[in-house]
Structure formats: C-alpha cells, structure tokens
Design a protein around this motif. Sequence first.
Motif, PDB file in Angstrom:
ATOM      1  N   ASP A 100       8.333  -7.087   1.575  1.00 15.22           N
ATOM      2  CA  ASP A 100       7.618  -6.314   0.564  1.00 15.22           C
ATOM      3  C   ASP A 100       6.287  -6.987   0.200  1.00 15.22           C
ATOM      4  OD1 ASP A 100       6.764  -4.814  -1.557  1.00 15.22           O
ATOM      5  OD2 ASP A 100       8.617  -4.989  -2.720  1.00 15.22           O
ATOM      6  N   PRO A 101       5.157  -6.347   0.499  1.00 10.94           N
ATOM      7  CA  PRO A 101       3.848  -6.931   0.145  1.00 10.94           C
ATOM      8  C   PRO A 101       3.627  -7.049  -1.360  1.00 10.94           C
ATOM      9  CG  PRO A 101       3.598  -5.063   1.653  1.00 10.94           C
ATOM     10  CD  PRO A 101       5.006  -5.060   1.188  1.00 10.94           C
ATOM     11  N   THR A 102       4.410  -6.320  -2.144  1.00 16.34           N
ATOM     12  CA  THR A 102       4.258  -6.415  -3.593  1.00 16.34           C
ATOM     13  C   THR A 102       4.431  -7.854  -4.067  1.00 16.34           C
ATOM     14  OG1 THR A 102       5.195  -4.181  -3.795  1.00 16.34           O
ATOM     15  CG2 THR A 102       5.058  -5.489  -5.809  1.00 16.34           C
ATOM     16  N   LEU A 103       5.301  -8.605  -3.406  1.00 22.93           N
ATOM     17  CA  LEU A 103       5.556  -9.982  -3.832  1.00 22.93           C
ATOM     18  C   LEU A 103       4.342 -10.881  -3.650  1.00 22.93           C
ATOM     19  CD1 LEU A 103       9.196 -10.592  -2.526  1.00 22.93           C
ATOM     20  CD2 LEU A 103       8.430  -9.755  -4.753  1.00 22.93           C
ATOM     21  N   HIS A 104       3.380 -10.452  -2.846  1.00 21.25           N
ATOM     22  CA  HIS A 104       2.160 -11.240  -2.652  1.00 21.25           C
ATOM     23  C   HIS A 104       1.189 -11.099  -3.831  1.00 21.25           C
ATOM     24  CE1 HIS A 104       2.741 -12.495   1.604  1.00 21.25           C
ATOM     25  NE2 HIS A 104       3.491 -11.408   1.645  1.00 21.25           N
ATOM     26  N   LEU A 105       1.452 -10.168  -4.731  1.00 26.92           N
ATOM     27  CA  LEU A 105       0.542  -9.945  -5.850  1.00 26.92           C
ATOM     28  C   LEU A 105       0.636 -11.044  -6.906  1.00 26.92           C
ATOM     29  CD1 LEU A 105       1.020  -6.091  -6.316  1.00 26.92           C
ATOM     30  CD2 LEU A 105      -0.809  -7.280  -5.085  1.00 26.92           C
ATOM     31  N   SER A 106       1.774 -11.737  -6.955  1.00 25.27           N
ATOM     32  CA  SER A 106       1.931 -12.846  -7.893  1.00 25.27           C
ATOM     33  C   SER A 106       3.097 -13.717  -7.457  1.00 25.27           C
ATOM     34  CB  SER A 106       2.184 -12.330  -9.315  1.00 25.27           C
ATOM     35  OG  SER A 106       2.541 -13.407 -10.182  1.00 25.27           O
TER      36      SER A 106
END
Length: 306
Positions: A100-106
Amino acid sequence: MSKPVIDTIAHRLRPAGSQKIETGKDLANISFNDDAFTELFVTEGGACFPILVKWRRHAKRILVFGQSAISNRDGLTLPIYHRWTWSDDFPNATCIWLSDPTLHLSETLLGGWFQGEPEHFYAETAAQIIANIASLCDIPTELIYFYGSSAGGFSSIVMADELNANAIAEIPQINMTKYHVKSVTDELLKHSLKCPTMDIAKEKFEYRMNIIARLTQRKSIPNITILQNVNDNIHMKNHIYPLLESLSAMHDTHTSLAHRRFRMELFANRGPTGDGHVVATKQFTLDAIRQTMRDLEVSLGRQVQI
C-alpha cells in the motif's frame, strides 16, 4: 492500547533477487520472466505503487494478495508483500502482491486501506493496474481474485468492485469509520485524507471509507467470499452484520444483482491475548480460496485446474 492485527502467516518482507522494473500504468513495454518474481514500481498520479508479480505464462487466473495493517514501523523497510511465499500453493495462477503506497505518506501510519490522498483514491488506481496486467496475459476480469485480511480484506472488496471481479475477504473491515483502533485511523485522517475529524472525513469520503456506501451508490456487488472469525465480536457487530443487511436490501431493490455470488465461511480462533481479530490457519484459508475459484469457474463452464 489495542494494536491493529498483523498478518504473521508467511510474513517475510519480500523475496530476494527479484527483477525490478520502473514503469507507468499502461505497462505496454513490460516483459515478465516466466515463473519468476518481478517487482514493479508503477508511477501514476504522483504516487508509486510497489507490486510484486509471479508471472506464469499459462496461468488460468490471477490471484491478488492485499496488504493488512502492520503492528509497528520500527526497523521496517517498505515495501512489504504479505503472504508472498504462498505462490507455490497456486501453481496455475499468476500471483500478484500489493504494497500500500499510503504507508509512504508518513512513517507513523500503520494502516492505509489504500486510501491514498484527498484527490487520489489509491485503491481504484491499483485495481486498474491489475486490470492492465491481466490484459497482458489475456485473462478476463471475471477470473481475477482479490484476497486480503482485515485492512487487506477491505481493499480487496473495493478493488473487486472496481473491476467487477471477485473478492475473498478475511476478517475485513467494511466501514473504516467504525475501526476499533482509533489511534490508527487518527493518523490516517491526518496524513492521508487531511481531515481534522472523523465526522468531516465521513462527509467528504464516505464513498471511499464505507464499502456499503460505495456499493449502494454504484448499485454494484462483486462476487464476495467472507472468511470470518466468530470470536471477533467487534467486527461481527460493526462490519459483518451491517454488510449482510445491506446486501439483502440491495438484492431486493436491484434485481439485476441477483446473479452475484456471496458466500461466508466461519471459523473460531483467538490470538495469544484472547483477541478474536485474528486470521484462520493457512490451510483453512488456502482451501477457502481454492473452493471459491473452483465454484465460480465451474459455474462459468470452464475446465478447472486450481
């Protein structure tokens, strides 16, 4: 304080020595090695989607594994691919794992649900990338299966709905606004959806955060198999029962959905602390995935070899 469930089954991070390719969403110039791991880094809409592929030239179907929440970020290097060691359990499928690329946001995010950014719903983009991979091997969307547990079960249903494909969701969240670990959703609101409160997020993004709202708005239901732990009282009450009620109502209202397939398999399991939000045994899950594939493909008149 409670922590989100982490999938411990086959939870090594990623295979060693896989081919790595950076590409755009269309994948027009991609060439996969047969029966080998390839790691794609697909850039779309300013986000990079890490995708692990075990390509099989003669595959009859595609099985996509989603990502669940993680327990902590200490010493963890992204991307991670849950259950990547299961590829040999499905020798007649091209297997794909989504990180999930969302985890790269923070670095404080433990769960992303493929929510992405306010103007970019990552789950829909990831589903379209899977569709493009399927087109490379001439596999129709009706033979794409999305499997995941907990947060991965949520995104599997969303992606299956996006493509009119099949979802196999184990102990899934159905409505993120009712997720029981508030600290995790608070971080998601802050770093992903950019909303100060859950009420504001519900107003702006209910279509993305609540599967029932999404299916109702789209008047669509993908084929769904639910694998549910009967000891998971919170998820039974807040997620599974409301889903069953909504599906019943949608079938009554929209007769065109009557042909969609829904099944549920129940199991009983507890974690070390007695928590019921834990997955089934690997064998139970493998059997359930295979049975879902077999039943659907027999109904389609296909010669089945799982």
